[in-house]
Every structure is written in C-alpha cells, then in structure tokens.
Design a protein around this motif. Structure first.
Motif, PDB file in Angstrom:
ATOM      1  N   ILE A  57      56.868 -10.169  32.554  1.00 53.69           N
ATOM      2  CA  ILE A  57      55.638  -9.946  31.805  1.00 53.69           C
ATOM      3  C   ILE A  57      55.124  -8.552  32.162  1.00 53.69           C
ATOM      4  O   ILE A  57      54.906  -8.253  33.340  1.00 53.69           O
ATOM      5  N   ASP A  58      54.967  -7.706  31.153  1.00 53.28           N
ATOM      6  CA  ASP A  58      54.342  -6.407  31.353  1.00 53.28           C
ATOM      7  C   ASP A  58      52.845  -6.569  31.116  1.00 53.28           C
ATOM      8  O   ASP A  58      52.424  -7.126  30.097  1.00 53.28           O
ATOM      9  N   VAL A  59      52.064  -6.073  32.052  1.00 51.60           N
ATOM     10  CA  VAL A  59      50.620  -6.308  32.038  1.00 51.60           C
ATOM     11  C   VAL A  59      49.880  -4.978  31.996  1.00 51.60           C
ATOM     12  O   VAL A  59      50.282  -4.017  32.660  1.00 51.60           O
ATOM     13  N   GLU A  60      48.821  -4.940  31.215  1.00 52.55           N
ATOM     14  CA  GLU A  60      47.901  -3.805  31.259  1.00 52.55           C
ATOM     15  C   GLU A  60      46.559  -4.288  31.786  1.00 52.55           C
ATOM     16  O   GLU A  60      45.947  -5.200  31.217  1.00 52.55           O
ATOM     17  N   LEU A  61      46.116  -3.696  32.893  1.00 52.91           N
ATOM     18  CA  LEU A  61      44.814  -4.015  33.477  1.00 52.91           C
ATOM     19  C   LEU A  61      43.813  -2.956  33.052  1.00 52.91           C
ATOM     20  O   LEU A  61      44.089  -1.759  33.151  1.00 52.91           O
ATOM     21  N   GLN A  62      42.655  -3.381  32.582  1.00 50.60           N
ATOM     22  CA  GLN A  62      41.571  -2.469  32.225  1.00 50.60           C
ATOM     23  C   GLN A  62      40.377  -2.831  33.096  1.00 50.60           C
ATOM     24  O   GLN A  62      39.777  -3.898  32.944  1.00 50.60           O
ATOM     25  N   ILE A  63      40.033  -1.936  34.030  1.00 51.84           N
ATOM     26  CA  ILE A  63      39.040  -2.240  35.070  1.00 51.84           C
ATOM     27  C   ILE A  63      37.929  -1.204  35.030  1.00 51.84           C
ATOM     28  O   ILE A  63      38.195  -0.001  35.162  1.00 51.84           O
ATOM     29  N   PRO A  64      36.663  -1.608  34.885  1.00 52.35           N
ATOM     30  CA  PRO A  64      35.546  -0.656  34.934  1.00 52.35           C
ATOM     31  C   PRO A  64      35.450  -0.032  36.331  1.00 52.35           C
ATOM     32  O   PRO A  64      35.422  -0.740  37.338  1.00 52.35           O
ATOM     33  N   LEU A  65      35.393   1.285  36.391  1.00 46.68           N
ATOM     34  CA  LEU A  65      35.377   1.953  37.697  1.00 46.68           C
ATOM     35  C   LEU A  65      34.102   1.678  38.476  1.00 46.68           C
ATOM     36  O   LEU A  65      34.122   1.644  39.713  1.00 46.68           O
ATOM     37  N   VAL A  66      32.996   1.467  37.772  1.00 49.39           N
ATOM     38  CA  VAL A  66      31.750   1.182  38.492  1.00 49.39           C
ATOM     39  C   VAL A  66      31.847  -0.144  39.234  1.00 49.39           C
ATOM     40  O   VAL A  66      31.328  -0.298  40.346  1.00 49.39           O
ATOM     41  N   GLU A  67      32.554  -1.112  38.662  1.00 46.62           N
ATOM     42  CA  GLU A  67      32.760  -2.395  39.318  1.00 46.62           C
ATOM     43  C   GLU A  67      33.823  -2.277  40.418  1.00 46.62           C
ATOM     44  O   GLU A  67      33.688  -2.870  41.483  1.00 46.62           O
ATOM     45  N   LEU A  68      34.872  -1.507  40.151  1.00 44.21           N
ATOM     46  CA  LEU A  68      35.921  -1.314  41.151  1.00 44.21           C
ATOM     47  C   LEU A  68      35.364  -0.613  42.387  1.00 44.21           C
ATOM     48  O   LEU A  68      35.757  -0.925  43.518  1.00 44.21           O
ATOM     49  N   GLN A  69      34.463   0.327  42.168  1.00 42.22           N
ATOM     50  CA  GLN A  69      33.852   1.038  43.301  1.00 42.22           C
ATOM     51  C   GLN A  69      33.084   0.080  44.199  1.00 42.22           C
ATOM     52  O   GLN A  69      33.174   0.151  45.422  1.00 42.22           O
ATOM     53  N   SER A  70      32.348  -0.842  43.602  1.00 41.24           N
ATOM     54  CA  SER A  70      31.590  -1.823  44.386  1.00 41.24           C
ATOM     55  C   SER A  70      32.512  -2.747  45.167  1.00 41.24           C
ATOM     56  O   SER A  70      32.203  -3.145  46.290  1.00 41.24           O
ATOM     57  N   ALA A  71      33.654  -3.080  44.594  1.00 38.96           N
ATOM     58  CA  ALA A  71      34.561  -4.024  45.235  1.00 38.96           C
ATOM     59  C   ALA A  71      35.450  -3.360  46.282  1.00 38.96           C
ATOM     60  O   ALA A  71      35.700  -3.926  47.350  1.00 38.96           O
ATOM     61  N   TRP A  72      35.929  -2.152  45.981  1.00 46.39           N
ATOM     62  CA  TRP A  72      36.910  -1.504  46.844  1.00 46.39           C
ATOM     63  C   TRP A  72      36.269  -0.663  47.942  1.00 46.39           C
ATOM     64  O   TRP A  72      36.832  -0.466  49.017  1.00 46.39           O
ATOM     65  N   GLY A  73      35.082  -0.116  47.638  1.00 44.17           N
ATOM     66  CA  GLY A  73      34.387   0.687  48.631  1.00 44.17           C
ATOM     67  C   GLY A  73      34.639   2.168  48.539  1.00 44.17           C
ATOM     68  O   GLY A  73      33.944   2.950  49.193  1.00 44.17           O
ATOM     69  N   HIS A  74      35.586   2.603  47.747  1.00 41.66           N
ATOM     70  CA  HIS A  74      35.849   4.031  47.538  1.00 41.66           C
ATOM     71  C   HIS A  74      35.045   4.532  46.341  1.00 41.66           C
ATOM     72  O   HIS A  74      34.779   3.792  45.403  1.00 41.66           O
ATOM     73  N   ALA A  75      34.685   5.814  46.377  1.00 42.56           N
ATOM     74  CA  ALA A  75      33.853   6.393  45.317  1.00 42.56           C
ATOM     75  C   ALA A  75      34.702   6.720  44.090  1.00 42.56           C
ATOM     76  O   ALA A  75      34.821   7.877  43.668  1.00 42.56           O
ATOM     77  N   VAL A  76      35.280   5.712  43.495  1.00 47.11           N
ATOM     78  CA  VAL A  76      36.180   5.927  42.364  1.00 47.11           C
ATOM     79  C   VAL A  76      35.425   6.220  41.075  1.00 47.11           C
ATOM     80  O   VAL A  76      35.960   6.863  40.164  1.00 47.11           O
ATOM     81  N   ASN A  77      34.198   5.760  40.967  1.00 51.55           N
ATOM     82  CA  ASN A  77      33.398   6.015  39.767  1.00 51.55           C
ATOM     83  C   ASN A  77      32.594   7.301  39.911  1.00 51.55           C
ATOM     84  O   ASN A  77      32.534   8.109  38.989  1.00 51.55           O
ATOM     85  N   ASP A  78      31.988   7.517  41.083  1.00 47.68           N
ATOM     86  CA  ASP A  78      31.183   8.720  41.302  1.00 47.68           C
ATOM     87  C   ASP A  78      32.056   9.968  41.377  1.00 47.68           C
ATOM     88  O   ASP A  78      31.607  11.064  41.038  1.00 47.68           O
ATOM     89  N   SER A  79      33.289   9.812  41.847  1.00 47.56           N
ATOM     90  CA  SER A  79      34.231  10.943  41.948  1.00 47.56           C
ATOM     91  C   SER A  79      35.542  10.555  41.265  1.00 47.56           C
ATOM     92  O   SER A  79      36.575  10.392  41.920  1.00 47.56           O
ATOM     93  N   SER A  80      35.491  10.394  39.937  1.00 45.63           N
ATOM     94  CA  SER A  80      36.674   9.923  39.215  1.00 45.63           C
ATOM     95  C   SER A  80      37.676  11.036  38.915  1.00 45.63           C
ATOM     96  O   SER A  80      38.834  10.767  38.626  1.00 45.63           O
ATOM     97  N   ALA A  81      37.239  12.301  39.003  1.00 51.59           N
ATOM     98  CA  ALA A  81      38.134  13.416  38.725  1.00 51.59           C
ATOM     99  C   ALA A  81      39.276  13.440  39.748  1.00 51.59           C
ATOM    100  O   ALA A  81      39.041  13.440  40.955  1.00 51.59           O
ATOM    101  N   GLY A  82      40.496  13.466  39.268  1.00 53.43           N
ATOM    102  CA  GLY A  82      41.654  13.507  40.156  1.00 53.43           C
ATOM    103  C   GLY A  82      41.841  12.246  40.963  1.00 53.43           C
ATOM    104  O   GLY A  82      42.480  12.267  42.029  1.00 53.43           O
ATOM    105  N   LEU A  83      41.307  11.138  40.469  1.00 51.64           N
ATOM    106  CA  LEU A  83      41.358   9.873  41.219  1.00 51.64           C
ATOM    107  C   LEU A  83      42.792   9.444  41.507  1.00 51.64           C
ATOM    108  O   LEU A  83      43.124   9.071  42.649  1.00 51.64           O
ATOM    109  N   VAL A  84      43.666   9.486  40.502  1.00 52.52           N
ATOM    110  CA  VAL A  84      45.033   9.002  40.670  1.00 52.52           C
ATOM    111  C   VAL A  84      45.794   9.861  41.676  1.00 52.52           C
ATOM    112  O   VAL A  84      46.531   9.344  42.521  1.00 52.52           O
TER     113      VAL A  84
END
Length: 450
Positions: A57-84
């Motif tokens: 099964i090939d899966v595509e996950l679509q995750i809001p960064l503001v929610e991911l930031q709250s869960a993961w603890g990294h500033a992925v939404n506030d500093s999304s530039a060059g995140l990957v």
C-alpha cells in the motif's frame, strides 16, 4: 452636566455598535467576494490516502505543521523554510515510529518513509497554512492479505488529543477506483475520550478483480478523449479535406464515396497506430519527455492541420502526418497512466483498456461527424464550412500555444472550454445543414458529379 454626560455615553455606545457592524460587513464582504478564500483554510486534521496494490500500500500523509509542531516539539511550523533538508532524517524516523499497520495474525508490516514536501498556502481570512506531505510505503509480511489490517497511527494524536486523522482509499485498481475520482473514506482515528486511549482503525477492503480494473481503464480512456478537446480537434481538422481531390495547389471537388472512405480510414488508422506506440512506450517508462513541450507540439499539430485544410501543404501524405503527430499525442495519453503508478500486471491491462477506451470514443465521434462532412463535401457550401472550421481551429491552436508557452491562461482558451459544452448542439446544426444543402442540391443541377 448630567445631560452632557448622558449624551457622551450614548454617542460612544453608538460609535461602538457602528464599528462592530462595520467590521461585520467588511468580513461579510470578503466572504461574499472571495468565498473560496474564506473557507479554503484546511481543518487542522491529518489526512491519510491509501493507494492499494497487489502486495503493498502506497500512502500519502498530509499533516498540518502547526499540529505536528505541538506533537513533535520541533519548530517545524515557525521555521518551515528548509525543513526537509534540516530535519529530514529525524522526521522520517519519527513518522515511521507512529505508523504501524498490523495483520490479523499479529505481525506488523514493514514501513518505509520516502519523499517529504512542505506546502504553504495563504488567504486573507485565515492567514498562512503549512502542511507536510509524506510518501510512505507499507508492505505486509509474506502471506498476509494486503486488504486486511489494523492501522495504528498517532503521528500527532499521541500528544494533541483533539487531533483527528481521516483515512481514505484514493486508488484501488482491482475495484475500479482510480485517483481521478474522489477518495472513499475508510474511517477516522481519534481519541476515545471515555477510555482515554487512541483506538486503532480496523481496515477491511473488499476484494476486486482484474476485470473491474480493466473496465475502469476503458471508461477512463473514453472520458480522456471526450474531454481532450485538442486531440479531437486535430483529428477533425485533418479529416476536413479528406473527401476532396487535389487540383493543383488547391482543394478540388468531392472525390467520391470510395475515395473518401479510404482516405478517412487510412488517416484514422495511422493516428491510432501512432498514439498507440507512444502510449505503450511512455506508460512503460521507456520514453519520457516533459509535459510542456508535448502539449505545445499538440497545439502545433492542430495549427499545421488547419493550414493544410485551407490549402494542401502535404497532399497525399496525410497518413504519415497523422501517424507522426499521433506519436506526440500518445505521449500525452501515457502521462495519465504513469501517474497511476501501477504494477506490471495491472499496467499491461490498463494500457490495453485505456487505449481501447480512446479508440471507442474516437470511433463514436467519427461516426457521428464524418457522414455529414461527406454529404457537405458534395455541395458548393463545403468550401465555406472547411475554411470556417480551419480558421477557428487555427485560432484555438494559437491560443493554446501561447497558453502552454507562457503558462498563463487566456480568454480564448477559457472560451474554448466553454464552447465545448455546446458541441452536441453544433453536431445537430452540422447534420441539419448537411441534410438541407443535400436536399437543395438535388433540386438544382448537380454541382459536383461523382
């Protein structure tokens, strides 16, 4: 003094109410003028899209960064530039930990996380919205059913208890469901408030068949050619002068029924052979070209055919021209199949079914149009019909060329798409005109004897 104080209070109250109403009407105006902006901001939920294959099964996950930031603890939404580039490996490891499909036997699947992309959108009502799209592959253990599993997924939910995950099947070839249509929702993963725990989602997808996938591809082929205005217009304009003989450097009189049918058959067959070859090669990945030059060349093929319909520039060689341009059109058809990312077996049947659908729709349209062109080609009025059709096709081709070179839509191409909706009425007018002029010509001395 009391009167003055009372009046001041009333004026302040009126001013406050007016300001409130003014703000309300400003917001209302924005909603009315830009409804797509007012409601375009996605809800802070995750989306899981499943593409079902025979063994994975090939899966595509679509995750809001503001929610991911709250869960993961990294500033992925506030500093999304060059995140990957900054956090790609850590993010992949985090996702892999929280995506755990399990077979009914209790064995967990193998999960791998591939491409990560950050998307950003903005509108005047909701502001900036950032989302992470992750491509994930889930492979069941040997001997396990890919359609039956328990889905443990808590990428954000393990920390953000109000979060929800919407799980849907986007593509399931064996059940005739393609990514071209709306995904079918399987279920929702959320917190069980009563028991204060995250319940996994049982996934049970009904089995399909190769026949369902094949017929779905036939339908997709018919739909693709029916909506492919440029493909049909090329063939139509190339067929416009087919019933006519060449007289010097001009198109002459009607060449007769046998002559016309032979030319029509050769042109249609050559176009079919041409696009079938590149459809096969392109779908298998043996030939791959960027889509923009292909689309530009398709528009050029219409323009060349329109010029030829005005005055013969390659008389007697229409078959080769149809085959050559058919090769280009086939590459555009192939891109549809490539995007489905099917396995070898389904892809082989899909190529056959998709091409069959194209030919069936193409044949239907030819059967509906050609008899009237042949009737009209016996009359003096056919010159006007041919030149008018060629002129309009040439304008459409030029509009498409400009649009595809610049990447900017223009009023002409938008008008063409609108006019396509009236094509059935145009066919009725063409038929009535052909019948009337044929009847009229029989009342007068024959203009063009067979």
């Amino acid at each position: 003094m009391m009167v003055t104080y009372f009046l001041k209070n009333q004026l302040c109250l009126i001013n406050t109410r007016l300001s409130g109403w003014l703000l309300f009407f400003i917001v209302l105006g924005l909603v009315v003028d830009h409804p797509e902006s007012a409601f375009a901001h996605p809800m802070p939920n995750s989306v899981v899209l499943l593409n079902i294959h025979a063994s994975r099964i090939d899966v595509e996950l679509q995750i809001p960064l503001v929610e991911l930031q709250s869960a993961w603890g990294h500033a992925v939404n506030d500093s999304s530039a060059g995140l990957v580039s900054r956090l790609g490996p850590q993010l992949r490891a985090y996702l892999k930990t929280h995506v755990r499909p399990q077979s009914p036997s209790g064995r967990f699947w193998n999960v791998s996380v591939g491409e990560l992309i950050v998307h950003e959108s903005q509108n005047p009502i909701n502001g900036v919205y950032r989302e992470l799209t992750a491509q994930v592959q889930m492979v069941p253990p040997s001997g396990e059913d890919v359609r039956q599993f328990t889905f443990y997924y808590d990428v954000v939910l393990h920390q953000v208890m109000t979060h929800k995950i919407l799980v849907s099947v986007r593509q399931d070839w064996e059940r005739g469901q393609l990514a071209e249509v709306e995904p079918v929702q399987v279920g929702t993963i959320s917190l069980d408030i009563v028991n204060n725990r995250i319940l996994p989602l049982p996934v049970s997808i009904a089995s399909g068949s190769s026949w369902a996938g094949f017929t779905a591809m036939v339908k997709l082929g018919t739909q693709h050619i029916a909506e492919g205005t440029d493909h049909l217009l090329f063939l139509f304009v190339l067929l416009l002068p087919a019933p006519l003989l060449v007289a010097g450097q001009r198109w002459g009189r009607f060449g007769g029924v046998r002559y016309s049918l032979k030319r029509l058959l050769l042109i249609v067959t050559a176009f079919t052979v041409g696009h079938s070859i590149t459809l096969l090669l392109g779908s298998l990945g043996w030939v791959r070209l960027p889509s923009q030059p292909i689309e530009i060349l398709i528009a050029v093929s219409i323009l060349v055919s329109a010029i030829h319909a005005v005055r013969p520039i390659f008389p007697g060689r229409e078959t080769w021209i149809a085959a050559g341009f058919g090769l280009i059109h086939g590459l555009a058809f192939a891109s549809t199949l490539v995007n489905l990312q099917l396995d070898a077996g389904p892809m082989a049947l899909s190529i056959l079914g998709f091409n069959l659908g194209i030919e069936l729709m193409q044949l239907l349209i030819i059967v509906l149009v050609i008899p009237w062109l042949m009737l009209l080609s016996r009359t003096k009025a056919y010159t006007i019909v041919r030149l008018t059709g060629s002129f309009l096709a040439g304008i459409a081709a030029l509009a498409w060329i400009v649009e595809r070179v610049t990447g900017q839509a223009n009023g002409l191409t938008q008008g063409i798409e609108t006019a396509v909706g009236y094509a059935p009425y145009g066919l009725i007018v063409l038929a009535l005109l052909a019948l009337y002029l044929t009847w009229r010509s029989k009342q007068l001395p024959a203009a063009y004897p067979d």
